[in-house]
Write a protein that holds these residues in place. Sequence first.
Motif, short mmCIF file in Angstrom:
data_model
loop_
_atom_site.label_atom_id
_atom_site.label_comp_id
_atom_site.label_asym_id
_atom_site.label_seq_id
_atom_site.Cartn_x
_atom_site.Cartn_y
_atom_site.Cartn_z
N ASP A 211 0.82 -1.21 0.00
CA ASP A 211 0.00 0.00 0.00
C ASP A 211 0.85 1.26 0.00
N ARG A 299 -4.77 2.77 10.84
CA ARG A 299 -5.83 3.51 11.52
C ARG A 299 -5.73 3.31 13.02
N THR A 302 -8.93 1.53 15.02
CA THR A 302 -9.23 0.12 14.74
C THR A 302 -7.99 -0.72 14.53
N ASP A 306 -4.78 1.01 5.97
CA ASP A 306 -5.60 1.73 5.00
C ASP A 306 -4.70 2.63 4.18
N TYR A 343 -10.20 7.93 2.04
CA TYR A 343 -9.56 6.69 2.41
C TYR A 343 -9.94 5.60 1.40
N LYS A 344 -9.06 4.64 1.22
CA LYS A 344 -9.38 3.52 0.34
C LYS A 344 -10.57 2.75 0.85
N SER A 345 -10.74 2.69 2.20
CA SER A 345 -11.87 1.99 2.81
C SER A 345 -13.17 2.79 2.74
N ASP A 346 -13.08 4.08 2.35
CA ASP A 346 -14.23 5.00 2.32
C ASP A 346 -14.79 5.29 3.71
N ILE A 347 -14.01 5.03 4.74
CA ILE A 347 -14.44 5.33 6.11
C ILE A 347 -13.76 6.61 6.58
#
Length: 364
Positions: A211, A299, A302, A306, A343-347
């Motif tokens: 990543d 992150r 959590t 990401d 974010y790649k996770s969309d969070i």
Amino acid sequence: MFFQSPQAVFRAIALCTLILSGITGSVYAQKGASNLEDSGSAKGRSLRHRTIFMPRDQDPDIKQVSQSPQVPNVLDAESREALGIPPQLLDDEQDWAEPEDECIDCETFVPLISHKSATGSVTWLPGSGDELGIFTLALSETVEFPRFEGFTATPRFGVHYLDGPIRTDLPARVYDTSVAFRWFNKVNEKWSYELEVAPGVYSDFKNVTSDSLRITGKGLAYYVHSRSKQFVMGVVYLDREDIMLLPAAGMIMWFSEGSRLELIFPKPKFTYRVEKDESKERWLYVAGEFGGGSWGIRRGATGFDDIATYSDLRLMGGVETKHTNGMISQFEIGYVFNRKLEYKSDIGNYDISPTGMVRYQLTF
């Protein structure tokens, strides 16, 4: 707040140190630097200098350097130096590159590698709370290989200190590390081209995986069209999560030796020389930039890996001073807008309010 923490004090000290270095820079000029040569010609000659490593001529155009995180410059310092003022602006009989030292029957030692330039910069985008602030320190060193004409290598390191946002869990710092390999070749009086590839790691150094590995670069071709006009065409490869590739196209126009317009997407720039004497040249400019970058992060809330991508648009004005000893100082202020964090996770994606920008850069 920015000035209410040990980190803030450190940032302020770093900014002041670089600014003081620029103010006093002309005092520690290298002992091997050459003085301005006076040709006696009515039309005058360009500023030239010698480094302490090996003699070389300095092209008459200004070496302007302006960096955004992970966005390769469409025309960087080396590109401008190699292109110089179009030959059509010069007299056919005029020699702008006669050797300073000539030695008949002498063997010339050509080193394998030599210093070309080094650059340090600080950039501050103020912000706190949910309005993301970024303070950036960046260093780079460009070396050239005289036995391979036109080839250079530039290791780069940068650290971005992040202020906020409260609403999402960005790390306190992210880093840029890369090495850019560049080749510029002039085919003939009309055509030249440039290739660059820069593998690097962009991360918080907690998420060092695929990543965080990125390869940026560019491929550009230059065409001298007329007496005062050059065309540029090619691509800039960003390898970012939001934008992978940008076209680079436009023209470079010289209105005079001291006035230049780079009408090139994605980094237009207009420069105008306001002062020239035996020790320096001073230029004013306005420019636009596409800024930002992507970093592999972990992150905090959590603990999962990401990719965070920050992007913005910048409108800037600045002053650049070029000394005959080869040092260049640059100070600019600007307006930064269309700011986004994704974010790649969309969070945690959100839009960020516009802010200002202050940047100081020293090249020597």
